[in-house]
Design a protein around this motif. Structure first.
Motif, PDB file in Angstrom:
ATOM      1  N   GLU A 131     -13.309  44.769  -1.832  1.00 24.19           N
ATOM      2  CA  GLU A 131     -12.630  43.696  -2.558  1.00 24.19           C
ATOM      3  C   GLU A 131     -11.108  43.858  -2.597  1.00 24.19           C
ATOM      4  O   GLU A 131     -10.364  42.952  -2.220  1.00 24.19           O
ATOM      5  N   GLN A 132     -10.609  45.025  -3.015  1.00 24.87           N
ATOM      6  CA  GLN A 132      -9.164  45.185  -3.175  1.00 24.87           C
ATOM      7  C   GLN A 132      -8.442  45.191  -1.833  1.00 24.87           C
ATOM      8  O   GLN A 132      -7.365  44.621  -1.698  1.00 24.87           O
ATOM      9  N   ARG A 197     -17.694  52.680  -6.385  1.00 26.27           N
ATOM     10  CA  ARG A 197     -16.972  51.979  -7.448  1.00 26.27           C
ATOM     11  C   ARG A 197     -15.941  50.985  -6.926  1.00 26.27           C
ATOM     12  O   ARG A 197     -15.497  50.110  -7.670  1.00 26.27           O
ATOM     13  N   ASP A 198     -15.532  51.100  -5.664  1.00 24.39           N
ATOM     14  CA  ASP A 198     -14.554  50.160  -5.114  1.00 24.39           C
ATOM     15  C   ASP A 198     -15.181  48.840  -4.691  1.00 24.39           C
ATOM     16  O   ASP A 198     -14.478  47.906  -4.328  1.00 24.39           O
ATOM     17  N   SER A 200     -17.212  45.244  -5.025  1.00 24.48           N
ATOM     18  CA  SER A 200     -17.412  44.163  -5.994  1.00 24.48           C
ATOM     19  C   SER A 200     -18.851  44.166  -6.508  1.00 24.48           C
ATOM     20  O   SER A 200     -19.120  43.794  -7.662  1.00 24.48           O
ATOM     21  N   ARG A 202     -20.673  46.814  -7.162  1.00 21.35           N
ATOM     22  CA  ARG A 202     -20.741  47.814  -8.238  1.00 21.35           C
ATOM     23  C   ARG A 202     -20.134  47.266  -9.527  1.00 21.35           C
ATOM     24  O   ARG A 202     -20.675  47.454 -10.632  1.00 21.35           O
ATOM     25  N   ARG A 203     -19.007  46.602  -9.404  1.00 18.16           N
ATOM     26  CA  ARG A 203     -18.348  46.049 -10.601  1.00 18.16           C
ATOM     27  C   ARG A 203     -19.283  45.083 -11.322  1.00 18.16           C
ATOM     28  O   ARG A 203     -19.393  45.108 -12.566  1.00 18.16           O
ATOM     29  N   ASP A 206     -22.447  46.957 -12.893  1.00 16.32           N
ATOM     30  CA  ASP A 206     -22.057  47.661 -14.116  1.00 16.32           C
ATOM     31  C   ASP A 206     -21.909  46.681 -15.279  1.00 16.32           C
ATOM     32  O   ASP A 206     -22.314  46.961 -16.406  1.00 16.32           O
ATOM     33  N   ALA A 207     -21.309  45.501 -14.988  1.00 16.34           N
ATOM     34  CA  ALA A 207     -21.116  44.497 -16.041  1.00 16.34           C
ATOM     35  C   ALA A 207     -22.456  43.957 -16.522  1.00 16.34           C
ATOM     36  O   ALA A 207     -22.648  43.702 -17.730  1.00 16.34           O
ATOM     37  N   ARG A 266     -22.788  36.099  -8.140  1.00 10.76           N
ATOM     38  CA  ARG A 266     -21.497  36.544  -7.619  1.00 10.76           C
ATOM     39  C   ARG A 266     -20.800  35.332  -7.013  1.00 10.76           C
ATOM     40  O   ARG A 266     -21.354  34.669  -6.145  1.00 10.76           O
TER      41      ARG A 266
END
Length: 306
Positions: A131-132, A197-198, A200, A202-203, A206-207, A266
């Motif tokens: 993502e980043q 963790r990098d 999207s 995973r983000r 987790d949410a 998503r």
């Protein structure tokens, strides 16, 4: 005074036609203007290019060489201007797309195929990543636009494109595989296999666990979704993935079940640099993508146009 393209084109026309009258008619200018342009060129070069009499025009040795060079320059200019025109019309160049691997592998191939049939001279460069890194590609100017998750910012404009729903990814023989649907709390009770963790993915997982107040530490994690798929297939745990990712999990013995309580989507957007015009070819590519959306072209199960 420097030699101009106009002078070279005028001289080449006269030299090829061996006539000022015929060349003037070809160029749609007066014979006096044509004579002046050729005379100016000879004066700048300091040599005679043409031998003239009342009826004939003949090239000197310098004139023959000047004709060869002039035609190279004039033809190169003409070719370059046509190339620029094609670029400005979006018919040439390169479209650079930064995107998540699942979008690159599942959503874009059919769009690219359709676009290339319309614009075969345009190359497509796919920059897939997390993502980043995808966002950074757009902000740095390396990519024309991105298809990614995330929220709009002052630097990026977002246009909604598709949504894909999370599903439970289970070993074929797992007890939860017998259920028609699985809750996030059900997953939280099992060894959970997470992506890095990098990502999207995973983000969002987790949410979702936080939303049901489930404290879940991954039993294992991997940077690649295909690796997670292999771990699930080996019976080492369960996972959750958005529907567009499923084709990347490999062909191992896993099953997918709808995830509920809550259902989690998503959202994937087109992200562009704010207040920056797109190159014409990139704009044409986005037009093709928009046509797919408005026509509601088929998407994998669990994926929908927004």
């Amino acid at each position: 005074m420097e030699t101009t393209l106009r002078q070279l084109a005028a001289y080449a026309a006269v030299a090829r036609a061996a006539s000022f009258t015929a060349a003037a008619a070809q160029l749609h200018i007066s014979q006096s203007s044509l004579s002046r342009a050729v005379a100016d060129l000879e004066r700048q070069l300091g040599t005679q290019l043409l031998e003239r009499d009342t009826r004939n025009v003949q090239l000197t040795a310098a004139g023959a060489e000047a004709l060869r060079i002039a035609e190279q320059i004039v033809n190169s200019h003409r070719s370059g201007m046509k190339e620029l025109e094609r670029f400005l019309l979006g018919e040439s160049g390169t479209v650079a797309v930064a995107t998540l691997p699942s979008v690159a592998a599942v959503l874009l191939p059919e769009v690219i195929s359709s676009f290339r049939k319309q614009q075969p001279q345009v190359a497509i460069q796919i920059m897939d990543g997390l993502e980043q890194s995808v966002v950074d590609r757009v902000l740095s100017g390396d990519a024309d636009f991105a298809i990614t998750t995330g929220e709009p910012s002052g630097q990026l404009e977002h246009r909604p494109l598709v949504r894909d729903r999370f599903v439970a990814v289970l070993p074929q023989a797992h007890p939860l595989a017998d259920r028609p649907q699985v809750s996030w709390e059900d997953l939280a009770r099992e060894p959970f296999l997470a992506v890095g963790r990098d990502s999207s993915v995973r983000r969002l997982t987790d949410a979702a666990f936080a939303q049901v107040d489930a404290q879940t530490a991954p039993a294992s994690e991997a940077g690649n979704v295909a690796t997670v798929g292999g771990l699930v297939a080996a019976g080492l745990g369960v996972s959750a993935m958005p529907a567009l990712v499923l084709p990347l999990l490999g062909s191992g013995p896993v099953v997918h079940r709808p995830l509920v309580e809550p259902a989690v989507d998503r959202r994937l957007d087109i992200a562009l640099r704010a207040r920056r015009p797109l190159p014409p070819a990139a704009q044409r590519f986005l037009t093709t993508l928009e046509e797919f959306r408005t026509q509601q072209r088929d998407l994998p199960t669990g994926v929908s146009w927004t």
